[in-house]
Design a protein around this motif. Structure first.
Motif, PDB file in Angstrom:
ATOM      1  N   THR A 240      -4.075   3.795 -12.351  1.00  0.00           N
ATOM      2  CA  THR A 240      -4.378   2.165 -11.578  1.00  0.00           C
ATOM      3  C   THR A 240      -3.704   1.336 -12.794  1.00  0.00           C
ATOM      4  O   THR A 240      -2.939   0.474 -12.364  1.00  0.00           O
TER       5      THR A 240
ATOM      6  N   LYS B 151      -8.548   0.197  -2.396  1.00  0.00           N
ATOM      7  CA  LYS B 151      -9.754   0.533  -1.509  1.00  0.00           C
ATOM      8  C   LYS B 151      -9.475   0.053  -0.160  1.00  0.00           C
ATOM      9  O   LYS B 151      -9.886   0.847   0.695  1.00  0.00           O
ATOM     10  N   SER B 152      -8.645  -0.857   0.202  1.00  0.00           N
ATOM     11  CA  SER B 152      -8.252  -0.991   1.444  1.00  0.00           C
ATOM     12  C   SER B 152      -7.483   0.041   2.134  1.00  0.00           C
ATOM     13  O   SER B 152      -7.686   0.431   3.262  1.00  0.00           O
TER      14      SER B 152
ATOM     15  N   ARG C  70     -10.011   2.882   3.106  1.00  0.00           N
ATOM     16  CA  ARG C  70     -10.390   2.556   4.256  1.00  0.00           C
ATOM     17  C   ARG C  70      -9.495   2.633   5.558  1.00  0.00           C
ATOM     18  O   ARG C  70     -10.129   3.275   6.664  1.00  0.00           O
TER      19      ARG C  70
ATOM     20  N   TYR D  89      -6.727  -2.246  -7.539  1.00  0.00           N
ATOM     21  CA  TYR D  89      -8.251  -1.531  -7.059  1.00  0.00           C
ATOM     22  C   TYR D  89      -8.403  -2.043  -5.601  1.00  0.00           C
ATOM     23  O   TYR D  89      -8.810  -1.280  -4.978  1.00  0.00           O
ATOM     24  N   SER D  90      -8.207  -3.273  -5.499  1.00  0.00           N
ATOM     25  CA  SER D  90      -8.425  -3.621  -4.124  1.00  0.00           C
ATOM     26  C   SER D  90      -7.440  -3.135  -2.923  1.00  0.00           C
ATOM     27  O   SER D  90      -7.977  -2.753  -1.868  1.00  0.00           O
ATOM     28  N   HIS D  91      -6.333  -3.042  -3.587  1.00  0.00           N
ATOM     29  CA  HIS D  91      -5.286  -2.410  -2.415  1.00  0.00           C
ATOM     30  C   HIS D  91      -5.702  -1.104  -2.336  1.00  0.00           C
ATOM     31  O   HIS D  91      -5.831  -0.307  -1.293  1.00  0.00           O
TER      32      HIS D  91
ATOM     33  N   GLU E 170       0.807  -1.189  -0.183  1.00  0.00           N
ATOM     34  CA  GLU E 170      -0.057  -0.015  -0.157  1.00  0.00           C
ATOM     35  C   GLU E 170       0.720   1.183   0.010  1.00  0.00           C
ATOM     36  O   GLU E 170       0.471   2.218  -0.477  1.00  0.00           O
TER      37      GLU E 170
ATOM     38  N   THR F 194      -7.448  -5.169 -11.201  1.00  0.00           N
ATOM     39  CA  THR F 194      -8.122  -5.710 -10.254  1.00  0.00           C
ATOM     40  C   THR F 194      -7.576  -5.632  -8.808  1.00  0.00           C
ATOM     41  O   THR F 194      -7.995  -5.281  -7.597  1.00  0.00           O
ATOM     42  N   THR F 195      -6.251  -6.176  -8.505  1.00  0.00           N
ATOM     43  CA  THR F 195      -5.499  -6.218  -7.512  1.00  0.00           C
ATOM     44  C   THR F 195      -5.091  -4.676  -7.118  1.00  0.00           C
ATOM     45  O   THR F 195      -5.316  -4.520  -5.747  1.00  0.00           O
TER      46      THR F 195
END
Length: 249
Positions: free
Chosen positions: A189, A208-209, A212, A204-206, A176, A201-202
């Motif tokens: 991205t 998003k985490s 948060r 994007y997931s990172h 991150e 996609t990976t």
């Protein structure tokens, strides 16, 4: 409580096998009088199961390998390399030990001790009762930073770069932090995915985490929040404090 200084090995061995959650304290000082004074002050602490003393780094490391001390009090003025150099070696053989350095009016040595891994520093003019209280605070997980060291430590934090530096323990993972730095360079991205050899996609997931964890809603906000987090975690590291909800980097 058992003390050990060039003797009492058998009794210490017996207590080591059955000391439960009680503390093991190691004092490292080349001054015999200083060792005896600190030992006398700490011998009054009922929570201390084993109280060890050493006059040099080699003896201290031998004791640490066997007894795995909870707290190690190290004089920064040790000869033959000095106490600061001993800190890293001590943590290598007793990684859970909390290091408290002592010196006679030497702020630079104290700061060097913090850099090396110490979580506290006190002056040699500390009263015996206060020494005992501070050792207990260190054992409980607190950091001991004398008021006179706060300003120079904060100046060190200001020198921490906004990019390229990652704390050993952080709210964000190493991946991150990599993504934050690339976002700061203006990468998209897809560009980040190509640089890190990962799928979009990976990435994007990172992201998003990361959003948060930082409590923000956009990538631009994440860059600003991550810079603030970097300085906050640098301050905690320099002071030897625990990081809330920390994640190994």
């Amino acid at each position: 409580m058992i003390g050990y200084e060039n003797g009492s090995q058998r009794l210490a061995d017996e207590l080591l096998a059955d000391d439960g959650e009680r503390l093991r304290v190691l004092i490292v000082d080349h001054d015999g009088l200083a060792r005896r004074m600190m030992r006398a002050a700490l011998s009054e602490i009922s929570q201390v199961a084993i109280l060890l003393t050493a006059g040099d780094g080699r003896e201290a490391l031998d004791l640490a390998r066997y007894y795995h001390p909870t707290v190690v009090v190290i004089d920064t003025a040790l000869p033959h390399g000095g106490g600061v150099e001993l800190i890293a070696r001590m943590l290598a053989v007793a990684p859970r030990a909390r290091i408290l350095t002592v010196s006679v009016d030497d702020p630079q040595a104290a700061i060097a001790g913090f850099r090396a891994g110490a979580v506290g520093h006190i002056g040699k003019d500390t009263e015996p009762e206060e020494l005992a209280r501070l050792v207990m605070r260190v054992a409980d997980g607190e950091a001991i930073v004398p008021p006179g060291l706060i300003k120079p430590l904060l100046e060190l934090v200001r020198e921490v770069p906004e990019a390229g530096w990652r704390p050993l323990h952080s709210r964000l993972t190493s991946r991150e932090w990599e993504i934050v730095e690339l976002l700061g360079e203006g990468a998209t991205t897809r560009q980040i995915a190509e640089r890190l050899v990962l799928s979009p996609t990976t990435i994007y997931s990172h992201v998003k985490s990361m959003l948060r964890k930082l409590g923000v809603h956009s990538r631009r906000e994440a860059i600003v929040a991550a810079r603030a987090l970097r300085k906050e975690e640098a301050t905690r590291t320099l002071r030897g404090e625990k990081h809330p909800q920390s994640i190994p980097a």
